[in-house]
Design a protein around this motif. Structure first.
Motif, PDB file in Angstrom:
ATOM      1  N   ASN A 254       0.584  -1.369  -0.014  1.00 47.51           N
ATOM      2  CA  ASN A 254       0.170   0.014   0.067  1.00 47.51           C
ATOM      3  C   ASN A 254       0.909   1.425   0.037  1.00 47.51           C
ATOM      4  N   LYS A 255       2.027   1.233  -0.504  1.00 46.62           N
ATOM      5  CA  LYS A 255       3.021   2.327  -0.483  1.00 46.62           C
ATOM      6  C   LYS A 255       3.014   2.924  -1.928  1.00 46.62           C
ATOM      7  N   ALA A 256       2.283   2.533  -2.798  1.00 47.76           N
ATOM      8  CA  ALA A 256       1.999   3.097  -4.084  1.00 47.76           C
ATOM      9  C   ALA A 256       0.661   2.674  -4.668  1.00 47.76           C
ATOM     10  N   GLN A 257       0.136   3.426  -5.221  1.00 43.95           N
ATOM     11  CA  GLN A 257      -1.205   3.491  -5.855  1.00 43.95           C
ATOM     12  C   GLN A 257      -1.029   4.099  -7.193  1.00 43.95           C
ATOM     13  N   ILE A 258      -1.928   3.550  -7.923  1.00 43.97           N
ATOM     14  CA  ILE A 258      -2.246   4.100  -9.388  1.00 43.97           C
ATOM     15  C   ILE A 258      -3.739   3.759  -9.745  1.00 43.97           C
ATOM     16  N   TYR A 259      -4.345   4.777 -10.666  1.00 45.39           N
ATOM     17  CA  TYR A 259      -5.460   4.526 -11.158  1.00 45.39           C
ATOM     18  C   TYR A 259      -5.765   5.535 -12.403  1.00 45.39           C
ATOM     19  N   ALA A 260      -6.663   4.913 -13.083  1.00 51.86           N
ATOM     20  CA  ALA A 260      -7.162   5.511 -14.389  1.00 51.86           C
ATOM     21  C   ALA A 260      -8.713   5.594 -14.619  1.00 51.86           C
ATOM     22  N   THR A 261      -9.209   6.408 -15.161  1.00 52.88           N
ATOM     23  CA  THR A 261     -10.755   6.684 -15.341  1.00 52.88           C
ATOM     24  C   THR A 261     -10.853   7.362 -16.506  1.00 52.88           C
ATOM     25  N   TYR A 262     -11.619   6.695 -17.351  1.00 52.35           N
ATOM     26  CA  TYR A 262     -12.331   7.299 -18.548  1.00 52.35           C
ATOM     27  C   TYR A 262     -13.650   7.800 -18.498  1.00 52.35           C
ATOM     28  N   PHE A 263     -14.073   8.896 -18.695  1.00 56.39           N
ATOM     29  CA  PHE A 263     -15.495   9.697 -18.592  1.00 56.39           C
ATOM     30  C   PHE A 263     -16.158  10.239 -19.896  1.00 56.39           C
ATOM     31  N   ASN A 264     -17.318   9.954 -19.890  1.00 55.56           N
ATOM     32  CA  ASN A 264     -17.826  10.590 -20.922  1.00 55.56           C
ATOM     33  C   ASN A 264     -19.512  11.220 -20.741  1.00 55.56           C
ATOM     34  N   ARG A 265     -19.474  12.371 -20.965  1.00 57.09           N
ATOM     35  CA  ARG A 265     -20.812  13.189 -20.664  1.00 57.09           C
ATOM     36  C   ARG A 265     -21.213  13.853 -21.673  1.00 57.09           C
ATOM     37  N   LYS A 266     -22.813  13.514 -21.969  1.00 55.96           N
ATOM     38  CA  LYS A 266     -23.504  14.324 -22.960  1.00 55.96           C
ATOM     39  C   LYS A 266     -24.505  15.345 -22.285  1.00 55.96           C
ATOM     40  N   SER A 267     -24.429  16.502 -22.582  1.00 54.87           N
ATOM     41  CA  SER A 267     -25.352  17.436 -21.770  1.00 54.87           C
ATOM     42  C   SER A 267     -26.398  18.052 -22.776  1.00 54.87           C
ATOM     43  N   SER A 268     -27.468  18.106 -22.533  1.00 54.45           N
ATOM     44  CA  SER A 268     -28.447  18.805 -23.463  1.00 54.45           C
ATOM     45  C   SER A 268     -29.433  19.715 -22.766  1.00 54.45           C
ATOM     46  N   ASP A 269     -29.972  20.402 -23.697  1.00 53.02           N
ATOM     47  CA  ASP A 269     -30.829  21.576 -23.228  1.00 53.02           C
ATOM     48  C   ASP A 269     -30.070  22.433 -22.188  1.00 53.02           C
ATOM     49  N   LEU A 270     -28.699  22.815 -22.597  1.00 57.45           N
ATOM     50  CA  LEU A 270     -28.172  23.624 -21.563  1.00 57.45           C
ATOM     51  C   LEU A 270     -28.347  25.184 -21.729  1.00 57.45           C
ATOM     52  N   ILE A 271     -28.806  25.895 -20.716  1.00 56.82           N
ATOM     53  CA  ILE A 271     -29.565  27.271 -20.830  1.00 56.82           C
ATOM     54  C   ILE A 271     -28.560  28.181 -21.026  1.00 56.82           C
ATOM     55  N   ALA A 272     -28.851  29.092 -22.062  1.00 60.75           N
ATOM     56  CA  ALA A 272     -27.846  30.377 -22.285  1.00 60.75           C
ATOM     57  C   ALA A 272     -28.721  31.463 -22.694  1.00 60.75           C
ATOM     58  N   PHE A 273     -28.400  32.688 -22.481  1.00 59.79           N
ATOM     59  CA  PHE A 273     -28.973  33.939 -23.031  1.00 59.79           C
ATOM     60  C   PHE A 273     -29.018  33.851 -24.432  1.00 59.79           C
ATOM     61  N   SER A 274     -30.205  34.170 -24.921  1.00 57.30           N
ATOM     62  CA  SER A 274     -30.380  34.406 -26.270  1.00 57.30           C
ATOM     63  C   SER A 274     -30.466  35.965 -26.768  1.00 57.30           C
ATOM     64  N   PHE A 275     -29.461  36.509 -27.632  1.00 53.74           N
ATOM     65  CA  PHE A 275     -29.688  37.704 -28.031  1.00 53.74           C
ATOM     66  C   PHE A 275     -30.717  38.102 -29.069  1.00 53.74           C
ATOM     67  N   THR A 276     -31.380  36.868 -29.640  1.00 52.63           N
ATOM     68  CA  THR A 276     -32.446  36.991 -30.491  1.00 52.63           C
ATOM     69  C   THR A 276     -33.646  37.271 -29.668  1.00 52.63           C
ATOM     70  N   THR A 277     -33.914  36.095 -28.673  1.00 52.68           N
ATOM     71  CA  THR A 277     -35.293  36.680 -28.035  1.00 52.68           C
ATOM     72  C   THR A 277     -34.936  37.384 -26.569  1.00 52.68           C
ATOM     73  N   PHE A 278     -33.701  37.654 -26.265  1.00 56.75           N
ATOM     74  CA  PHE A 278     -33.432  38.466 -25.288  1.00 56.75           C
ATOM     75  C   PHE A 278     -33.916  37.928 -23.871  1.00 56.75           C
ATOM     76  N   GLN A 279     -34.010  36.602 -23.830  1.00 59.69           N
ATOM     77  CA  GLN A 279     -34.026  35.872 -22.553  1.00 59.69           C
ATOM     78  C   GLN A 279     -33.368  34.203 -22.665  1.00 59.69           C
ATOM     79  N   SER A 280     -33.301  33.820 -21.709  1.00 59.91           N
ATOM     80  CA  SER A 280     -32.715  32.537 -21.501  1.00 59.91           C
ATOM     81  C   SER A 280     -33.579  31.600 -22.284  1.00 59.91           C
TER      82      SER A 280
END
Length: 615
Positions: A447-473
């Motif tokens: 236990n004097k040495a530790q190693i690890y590796a992780t692969y991650f994958n995320r898909k995000s949808s419908d993220l909220i941002a301000f629209s300068f077309t409608t002037f709202q989120s």
């Protein structure tokens, strides 16, 4: 799988294969909300304990977080300035932050992101970081991950901690805490103070932007009976920051923000069925006030903002049999925000949400843990959201090797600013994300040495941002994120500890439009750190840290590039006796000129020295 698409240059940042340390902690709480062995969860969790925080000599929590995998930081000026944390490439608004288990994200800010600028390390005993979604247990905002900051816990014997530090920019930091137990009472109470003349927040300024912060913490547990206890927690933070705004008169402007944060918690814990059925009933309040003043009239730096969260919870963990645990709960939360600019009448917004969740933890054979759960949140202003998640952890050799796999869904409900008039859009849907991890962790050499590796994958949808077309989120953004976290820790002798990490993050905008295919702003693709600590034969303790960040972009169009950088820090500590220790450090040893956010200053070479005591 996309593991082989990454260029070899991803590892060329280091002369050897560099990994990231997973904290060697047996018990975690962010996975299920209750104490749980870390090798029983498939989720990636790191822990910074009190000893590690002292070893790093970190002034702020973000100084310590920089040494962990999957964490990117963006600070806009000196200590106390607005600071954002991005976990695994997620937005800062997708990180849920807890102090002593109570959510502290600001409901009055536009996206409810937590500002880490005011969160100092004085009297902090532990920081637990869960990377990846865990909305089953924690609800909204736990998309990128969860950061739980815990104050010093009560102790059996009376313990007094105290410290003082002086350094660059006429900075002064002090803290003191006393904890102990007597009869049925267990308590811990303390305070911390920090002040600094600072530097100009915006580049090119001659006027310094100072900062002052006063914090207090308290915890009290009353063990009324063997299986029944009352739990009280409190945290208070009051800060005054002089800042520069790119929307004001520039680097020599004189706006000031006065920020106050308060959390209070009252709970009852009781066990049934010979301790197999743990129950917790609680009420928590978060109260945040931000007041800005600026000599310049008609400035958005003149504001008065308030936000509160009132939260009622019932959480339970029932060991149905030795191999089956059911975690479940119900919550009700009321949120309020008031926003006023330039003395105008305040815009008021309110909402509430009622939630329920259940999570089943199965241990069908020795070393194998399977977890699955579901949550449903019913919001008063836009309806319901159902979330699923599950993970697997398997250790064939008592924890020396752990294989992990996780599928997690996360969501972030629209904030009051985003979802309610006059600025918001009541038709918004919550941001959602689907994430999976595959990981391996192994300990060897006794236990004097530790190693690890992780692969991650995320898909995000419908993220909220301000629209300068409608002037709202609007729900207009899609983001795909994947990457690798790798790490190692090595203790070649009892006196030396080496830790290193490397994270590769691809956070790509998949929204239709001109920015399609671009990288998200302020998130380096490559990031890593190396720390070495050595206790010499002469009692002197020496340490060094190297932080390396690759290139990033300051804007969504990727037209403003921020060059990568490497920072070196040196630190030393000398224990005069068992109670007293002198310490000092030099940060940015080579006076590297670097930029985290375009137009904002960073510290050059600076030094600090101090003393700490424990009785």
């Amino acid at each position: 799988m996309k593991l082989f698409k990454y260029p070899a240059a991803a590892l060329a940042l280091f002369p050897v294969c560099v990994f990231a340390q997973e904290a060697n902690e047996d018990i975690v709480v962010t996975a299920s909300g209750f104490e749980q062995p870390r090798d029983e969860t498939g989720q990636a969790i790191s822990v910074l304990d009190e000893a590690r925080l002292e070893e790093l000599q970190a002034t702020t929590i973000i100084d310590a977080l920089r040494t962990l995998p999957g964490v990117a930081i963006a600070t806009r000026g000196p200590v106390g300035s607005q600071s954002s944390v991005f976990l695994r490439g997620g937005n800062s608004s997708q990180t849920l932050v807890l102090i002593d288990g109570v959510r502290i994200n600001d409901p009055s800010s536009p996206n409810a992101a937590f500002d880490f600028g005011a969160l100092l390390t004085g009297n902090v005993g532990r920081v637990e970081v869960l990377r990846g979604p865990n909305s089953i247990i924690w609800g909204s905002q736990a998309i990128g991950g969860v950061i739980n900051v815990q104050s010093l816990s009560p102790t059996q014997a009376v313990v007094v901690n105290a410290g003082a530090e002086y350094g660059f920019a006429d900075s002064l930091r002090t803290n003191a805490n006393i904890s102990g137990s007597s009869g049925i009472f267990e308590g811990s109470v303390g305070g911390a103070f920090y002040r600094s003349d600072g530097i100009s927040a915006l580049a090119g300024g001659t006027e310094k932007d100072g900062y002052e912060n006063l914090a207090a913490n308290g915890r009290l547990k009353v063990n009324v009976a063997e299986n029944f206890a009352l739990d009280f927690r409190g945290y208070y933070n009051r800060g005054t920051i002089e800042f520069d705004s790119p929307f004001g008169v520039g680097a020599n402007g004189l706006p000031v923000a006065r920020n106050r944060q308060f959390i209070g918690y009252v709970g009852a814990e009781f066990d049934l069925a010979d301790g197999r059925f743990q129950n917790r009933v609680s009420f928590a309040r978060t109260d945040i006030t931000r007041i800005g003043t600026d000599p310049v009239v008609f400035s958005f730096n003149n504001f008065d903002v308030k936000g509160t969260i009132d939260r009622f919870e019932y959480h339970a963990a029932f060991d149905i049999i030795d191999t089956v645990t059911l975690v479940f709960g119900a919550e009700h939360e009321r949120t309020f925000a008031s926003t006023s600019f330039e003395g105008a009448p305040a815009d008021i917004a309110r909402n509430q949400v009622t939630s329920g969740f259940g999570q089943l933890i199965l241990r069908p054979v020795t070393g194998l843990t399977i977890t699955g759960g579901v949550r449903h949140d019913d919001y008063s202003d836009y309806g319901g959201q159902t979330t699923l998640g599950g993970n697997i952890a398997y250790t064939p050799n008592g924890g020396d090797t752990v294989l992990r796999a996780t599928y997690g869904e996360g969501f972030r409900a629209p904030t009051l600013t985003e979802g309610q008039p006059p600025f918001g859009n009541p038709n918004l849907k919550p941001e959602t994300a689907r994430n999976f991890d595959l990981g391996l962790e192994h300990q060897f050499l006794d236990n004097k040495a530790q190693i690890y590796a992780t692969y991650f994958n995320r898909k995000s949808s419908d993220l909220i941002a301000f629209s300068f077309t409608t002037f709202q989120s609007e729900n207009i953004e899609q983001v795909d994120t994947d990457g690798i976290e790798m790490g190692f820790a090595l203790q070649p002798t009892d006196e030396m500890n080496i830790q290193a990490n490397y994270t590769l993050t691809n956070a790509i905008n998949r929204s239709a439009g001109a920015n399609f295919g671009n990288r998200l702003a302020l998130r380096p693709q490559h990031y890593g750190s190396l720390t070495i600590d050595w206790r010499t034969p002469w009692r002197l303790k020496l340490g060094a840290s190297v932080l390396i960040a690759g290139d990033s972009f300051d804007n969504a169009s990727n037209s403003v590039r921020l060059d990568g950088y490497a920072l070196a820090h040196l630190r030393a500590a000398y224990p005069v006796n068992e109670q007293l220790e002198l310490y000092g450090r030099v940060e940015n040893l080579f006076d590297t000129q670097y930029v985290q956010v375009a137009g904002f200053n960073t510290y050059g070479r600076n030094a600090h020295f101090g003393v700490r005591a424990k009785f």
